[in-house]
Design a protein around this motif. Structure first.
Motif, mmCIF file in Angstrom:
data_model
loop_
_atom_site.group_PDB
_atom_site.id
_atom_site.type_symbol
_atom_site.label_atom_id
_atom_site.label_comp_id
_atom_site.label_asym_id
_atom_site.label_seq_id
_atom_site.Cartn_x
_atom_site.Cartn_y
_atom_site.Cartn_z
ATOM 1 N N GLN A 38 17.035 57.455 62.985
ATOM 2 C CA GLN A 38 17.289 58.224 64.209
ATOM 3 C C GLN A 38 18.408 57.623 65.058
ATOM 4 N N ASN A 39 18.864 56.438 64.665
ATOM 5 C CA ASN A 39 19.974 55.761 65.351
ATOM 6 C C ASN A 39 19.852 55.823 66.876
ATOM 7 N N PRO A 40 18.842 55.168 67.431
ATOM 8 C CA PRO A 40 18.648 55.231 68.878
ATOM 9 C C PRO A 40 19.742 54.530 69.675
ATOM 10 N N GLY A 41 20.437 53.569 69.049
ATOM 11 C CA GLY A 41 21.456 52.821 69.774
ATOM 12 C C GLY A 41 20.951 51.514 70.330
ATOM 13 N N HIS A 42 19.626 51.341 70.363
ATOM 14 C CA HIS A 42 19.056 50.101 70.885
ATOM 15 C C HIS A 42 17.624 49.963 70.386
ATOM 16 N N LEU A 43 17.268 48.771 69.953
ATOM 17 C CA LEU A 43 15.890 48.460 69.564
ATOM 18 C C LEU A 43 15.400 47.239 70.322
ATOM 19 N N SER A 44 14.171 47.290 70.809
ATOM 20 C CA SER A 44 13.483 46.128 71.359
ATOM 21 C C SER A 44 12.254 45.905 70.484
ATOM 22 N N CYS A 45 12.200 44.742 69.824
ATOM 23 C CA CYS A 45 11.139 44.492 68.833
ATOM 24 C C CYS A 45 10.394 43.216 69.187
ATOM 25 N N TYR A 46 9.075 43.319 69.251
ATOM 26 C CA TYR A 46 8.247 42.209 69.704
ATOM 27 C C TYR A 46 7.140 41.912 68.705
ATOM 28 N N ALA A 47 6.889 40.624 68.492
ATOM 29 C CA ALA A 47 5.782 40.219 67.628
ATOM 30 C C ALA A 47 4.464 40.522 68.326
ATOM 31 N N LEU A 48 3.505 41.016 67.583
ATOM 32 C CA LEU A 48 2.182 41.292 68.116
ATOM 33 C C LEU A 48 1.576 39.997 68.640
ATOM 34 N N THR A 49 1.204 39.999 69.894
ATOM 35 C CA THR A 49 0.631 38.819 70.540
ATOM 36 C C THR A 49 -0.773 39.147 71.026
ATOM 37 N N VAL A 50 -1.695 38.273 70.792
ATOM 38 C CA VAL A 50 -3.080 38.488 71.217
ATOM 39 C C VAL A 50 -3.308 37.776 72.552
ATOM 40 N N GLU A 51 -3.523 38.558 73.605
ATOM 41 C CA GLU A 51 -3.788 38.010 74.929
ATOM 42 C C GLU A 51 -5.285 38.056 75.209
ATOM 43 N N PRO A 52 -5.804 37.056 75.930
ATOM 44 C CA PRO A 52 -7.266 36.959 76.144
ATOM 45 C C PRO A 52 -7.881 38.181 76.814
ATOM 46 N N ARG A 53 -7.160 38.785 77.768
ATOM 47 C CA ARG A 53 -7.756 39.874 78.554
ATOM 48 C C ARG A 53 -7.513 41.249 77.951
ATOM 49 N N THR A 54 -7.431 41.311 76.636
ATOM 50 C CA THR A 54 -7.196 42.583 75.954
ATOM 51 C C THR A 54 -8.296 42.833 74.930
ATOM 52 N N ALA A 55 -8.325 44.055 74.390
ATOM 53 C CA ALA A 55 -9.299 44.372 73.345
ATOM 54 C C ALA A 55 -9.087 43.483 72.128
ATOM 55 N N LEU A 56 -7.808 43.264 71.767
ATOM 56 C CA LEU A 56 -7.525 42.388 70.623
ATOM 57 C C LEU A 56 -8.046 40.980 70.879
ATOM 58 N N GLY A 57 -7.899 40.522 72.111
ATOM 59 C CA GLY A 57 -8.391 39.195 72.467
ATOM 60 C C GLY A 57 -9.904 39.099 72.314
#
Length: 376
Positions: free
Chosen positions: A178-197
């Motif tokens: 789709q050639n957006p022109g910009h990507l912001s990519c982040y590693a999945l991080t597990v924070e304590p105050r989240t469902a994943l945490g």
């Protein structure tokens, strides 16, 4: 120059990985927006007389707001601050992109959309508790382009524990298609105050190991380079000239004012953080007793922050600037450490500017920390 960040603290539902401040109770949206405008007036001197060149609507989910509230805030900011706007970004989720909203945002001056895609895989979207579908992700830019938008960024998450890299490779393939022109990519991080945490604590979720995440980061670097996207900051990729102005100014130490609960601000020598509670924030601003948590930065703090942020960018750490601005000769004072990092293949020199190699970017923050100066 300066920027303004507006934290819109409302979401339809809680994403399982998100630790940003937000509420799914939207009963007080109108009151919140009015108080954010009042906060802007209360803090109109924070930026001195700097001209505001970028505005960024983040959150939370700004695209939840009725367009009239985006317009209201833009009009208020224009009446309070000197402006010469070069970029107005609005974070938007694919499920909020109606023709009416897109046309309204465009007409009021929003010229860049940061799209919270995260993945093009329905299984992952469900696991993350995202409100949109993979098809809505695929349609997002097409729909926005039809409304006249030409500047975009896509947010993607990598590092989800899986048997191989096939999902991540497909996500990247669809994004570049789709050639957006910009990507912001982040590693999945597990924070304590989240469902994943909470799941991790109960043994119901196990994070991917560091090597797996590093491999996905390297895949991201390779695919971005193939498609002409430069890694201009550790998590951000764009063809040269299409970098995000607002975020780039963060990394370059340009002052910004953050409005709304949970928002942060920086004036060059001081940081402030607003209270992360919607009701208390509204109460404080209504009473005119608004206060931010304040952190006055020592010279060494500003120096070390420059080392950290500059090394994260393609422009690198300018040793001449370091000498002129802070009176530090890093090449001489950190000679032994620089030699070790260079021999490890993590550093690159261009004249008197220091930057990170591809492999060095995997260790950006830890490398920077070894070059920090201690307070006397």
């Amino acid at each position: 120059m300066a920027g303004i960040y507006l934290h819109i603290p409302f979401c339809k539902q809680a994403c399982h990985y998100c630790d940003f401040h937000f509420s799914t109770n939207t009963d007080r949206i109108e009151e919140m927006i009015q108080m954010m405008a009042k906060e802007a007036n209360l803090r109109k001197d924070f930026l001195g007389n700097e001209t505001v060149e970028t505005i960024y609507f983040g959150g939370g989910t700004p695209s939840l707001l009725e367009p009239k509230w985006i317009d209201y805030l833009l009009q208020k900011l224009d009446s309070i601050f000197p402006t010469n706007l070069k970029e107005i970004t609005l974070e938007a989720n694919p499920d909020d992109l109606t023709v009416e909203r897109l046309q309204s945002w465009k007409s009021m001056g929003v010229d860049r959309l940061s799209l919270g895609i995260q993945s093009f895989d329905n299984r992952l979207l469900n696991y993350y508790n995202r409100a949109h579908t993979a098809q809505e992700s695929k349609d997002a830019i097409k729909k926005a382009r039809s409304a006249g938008f030409s500047k975009f960024s896509m947010d993607l998450i990598y590092g989800f524990p899986a048997k191989d890299h096939s999902i991540w490779k497909k996500d990247l393939s669809l994004a570049f298609e789709q050639n957006p022109g910009h990507l912001s990519c982040y590693a999945l991080t597990v924070e304590p105050r989240t469902a994943l945490g909470a799941w991790e604590k109960k043994g119901e979720f196990i994070q991917a190991d560091e090597d797996f995440v590093a491999e996905q980061f390297e895949i991201l670097q390779e695919e971005s380079e193939k498609h002409g996207y430069r890694q201009y900051e550790i998590s951000n990729f764009a063809p040269e000239g299409k970098e995000a102005l607002h975020n780039t100014n963060y990394w370059r130490g340009i002052p910004y004012l953050g409005l709304g609960p949970g928002a942060h601000s920086f004036d060059g020598s001081m940081r402030t953080a607003n209270i992360r509670n919607n009701a208390l924030y509204i109460k404080q601003v209504q009473a005119g007793t608004f206060r931010s948590e304040r952190e006055d930065l020592a010279q060494e703090d500003i120096l070390n922050e420059y080392i950290l942020t500059s090394l994260r960018t393609v422009w690198g750490l300018d040793l001449d600037y370091l000498q002129t601005r802070f009176g530090k000769n890093l090449k001489q004072e950190k000679a032994s450490r620089l030699q070790q990092l260079e021999e490890a293949g993590w550093l690159l020199w261009s004249g008197n500017t220091l930057s990170l190699s591809k492999s060095g970017k995997l260790l950006a923050d830890s490398i920077a920390s070894t070059l920090f100066y201690e307070s006397p």
